[in-house]
Scaffold this motif. Structure first.
Motif, PDB file in Angstrom:
ATOM      1  N   LEU A  12       0.861  -1.180   0.000  1.00 54.02           N
ATOM      2  CA  LEU A  12       0.000   0.000   0.000  1.00 54.02           C
ATOM      3  C   LEU A  12       0.898   1.232   0.000  1.00 54.02           C
ATOM      4  N   TYR A  13       0.851   1.993  -1.097  1.00 53.42           N
ATOM      5  CA  TYR A  13       1.628   3.219  -1.210  1.00 53.42           C
ATOM      6  C   TYR A  13       0.754   4.396  -0.793  1.00 53.42           C
ATOM      7  N   GLY A  14       1.252   5.201   0.157  1.00 48.95           N
ATOM      8  CA  GLY A  14       0.464   6.330   0.618  1.00 48.95           C
ATOM      9  C   GLY A  14       1.277   7.217   1.527  1.00 48.95           C
ATOM     10  N   ASN A  42       8.685   9.608   2.494  1.00 51.84           N
ATOM     11  CA  ASN A  42      10.024   9.243   2.951  1.00 51.84           C
ATOM     12  C   ASN A  42      10.646   8.130   2.116  1.00 51.84           C
ATOM     13  N   ASP A  43       9.995   7.800   1.006  1.00 51.46           N
ATOM     14  CA  ASP A  43      10.453   6.693   0.174  1.00 51.46           C
ATOM     15  C   ASP A  43      10.421   7.122  -1.296  1.00 51.46           C
ATOM     16  N   ALA A  45      11.692   5.827  -3.891  1.00 54.64           N
ATOM     17  CA  ALA A  45      11.418   4.707  -4.797  1.00 54.64           C
ATOM     18  C   ALA A  45       9.918   4.421  -4.834  1.00 54.64           C
ATOM     19  N   GLY A  46       9.265   4.488  -3.656  1.00 55.51           N
ATOM     20  CA  GLY A  46       7.824   4.284  -3.611  1.00 55.51           C
ATOM     21  C   GLY A  46       7.078   5.372  -4.357  1.00 55.51           C
ATOM     22  N   GLN A  47       7.542   6.600  -4.211  1.00 55.41           N
ATOM     23  CA  GLN A  47       6.927   7.719  -4.928  1.00 55.41           C
ATOM     24  C   GLN A  47       7.037   7.514  -6.439  1.00 55.41           C
ATOM     25  N   ALA A  48       8.179   7.017  -6.872  1.00 56.57           N
ATOM     26  CA  ALA A  48       8.378   6.756  -8.298  1.00 56.57           C
ATOM     27  C   ALA A  48       7.418   5.679  -8.799  1.00 56.57           C
TER      28      ALA A  48
END
Length: 404
Positions: A12-14, A42-43, A45-48
């Protein structure tokens, strides 16, 4: 239920402040679905990943499943459909409808199904109730070495399915009563469906009481939690605080000590109100502060940063900076939907007589939401069985059936 194992690999990306992300996290937690949370603030890579999956846009929550599929800003209904959780009943009429899928409701359903009654259970959260998120149950008969709450819940759910009980998870009952046309009892769900029955058992359980202080609502899910088993591991290696003085507070606090270097227990009064064993362990492994009332919660960036505690004995304020605050100060019945339908006591618990009958004929009540119940797992299960015996006697009197 097996959901956590079957769906391992969900991400879960958020962000911690996003309301829709909190809703999705709560839903997955209630269903005991394992997932990894990636805070895109704070991530990088997750934002990408989020931008790639949403054509350059940062839309959250974005949930990625093991098969590569995604859901973006899903509703609970969409999540339920994706996870294969049944939310619509197969029939329109049942011998018995049970509102609540905790130990009380599931035990009642098992007993009813074994009696040959067509039985439907409707649970707004995860089947198994609060027992399902307890780290270890070591006082339930038949488990000499103890059993995890998740395993216990899975076993009871599997047993109910074995006897043919129909189970609806992630579905909320909004109204109950007597149907004007048929005279049958009914349960109306959040999606507008109305299901009829000869008898109805109310076993909606209870929810953790909140502190009611400034900042609490803002940081729920972002530093304020009510389930150490669900959210504690997110704060591994960091200092934590627990509010409460009873068995639940001490047991959950002790669970947190497994991965937190320091757990502070904030007790409003001058003593603990827990079992001797739990008290001894708490005093050994936690920093216990008496006369400590949480006054305010503060934060920044959508995250809890500060807990302001008032020392009621010294009349001074103390400022703490735990990574998270876990609250265990009592429970409130999940009976808001019953207002004006059945008699409730001054605290909102359901009034029922010695045979578990409510003020409405054909509607029974059992478990934690019943006024006078012990709020213990073993008695909750016992009440479920007792309720079905009472319901069986009621049905023998020739109460409404389909078409009557």
């Amino acid at each position: 239920m097996g959901g956590a194992q079957a769906t391992a690999g969900i991400t879960l990306y958020g962000t911690t402040w996003c309301p829709d992300c909190k809703q999705a996290k709560q839903f997955l937690g209630e269903q005991r679905i394992a997932y990894t949370f990636a805070d895109i603030e704070n991530d990088p890579a997750g934002q990408a990943v989020v931008e790639r999956l949403n054509n350059g846009k940062q839309i959250i929550p974005t949930i990625v499943f093991p098969d590569g599929s995604i859901l973006v800003e899903p509703t609970n209904a969409q999540l339920a459909a994706k996870l294969g959780i049944q939310t619509t009943a197969k029939m329109r009429f049942y011998d018995l409808i049970v509102v609540g899928g905790g130990p009380t409701g599931l035990t009642a359903a098992i007993y009813a199904a074994r009696e040959g009654l067509d039985t439907l259970v409707v649970e707004r959260g995860g089947l198994g109730g609060q027992a399902g998120v307890t780290e270890c149950l070591d006082n339930f008969p038949g488990f000499p070495e103890g059993v995890s709450g998740a395993e216990f819940a899975e076993r009871v759910v599997a047993q109910a399915r074995r006897f043919g009980v129909e189970l609806l998870g992630a579905q909320e009952v909004r109204r109950v009563g007597v149907d004007d046309e048929s005279g049958s009892r009914f349960a109306q769900t959040a999606d507008g469906q109305r299901y009829l029955c000869s008898a109805l058992l109310l076993a909606p359980g209870s929810a953790y009481r909140r502190l009611g202080v400034p900042g609490e609502e803002e940081f729920i899910g972002a530093g304020v939690h009510f389930c150490a088993t669900c959210d504690g591991p997110l704060y591994r290696g960091r200092e934590l605080a627990v509010v409460g003085s009873g068995n639940s507070a001490l047991e959950e606090g002790l669970f947190l000590t497994k991965f937190s270097p320091k757990v502070t227990l904030l007790v409003r009064g001058s003593e603990l109100h827990a079992s001797k064993v739990a008290t001894e362990k708490a005093l050994e492994k936690m920093d216990v502060r008496y006369h400590s009332a949480v006054r305010e919660l503060r934060g920044e960036g959508g995250k809890l940063r500060t807990v302001v505690v008032h020392d009621t004995e010294q009349d001074t304020d103390l400022v703490l900076h735990p990574a998270a605050l876990f609250v265990y100060i009592g429970i409130e019945p999940n009976t808001q939907f019953l207002a004006g339908t059945v008699d409730l006591d001054e605290r909102g618990f359901i009034r029922a007589d010695a045979t578990l009958r409510t003020s409405v004929p054909g509607i029974f009540a059992a478990g934690d939401a019943r006024s006078g119940s012990t709020k213990q797992l073993v008695s909750a299960a016992g009440e479920g069985a007792t309720a079905v015996l009472m319901i069986r006697d009621y049905l023998k009197l020739g109460r409404p059936s389909a078409g009557e």
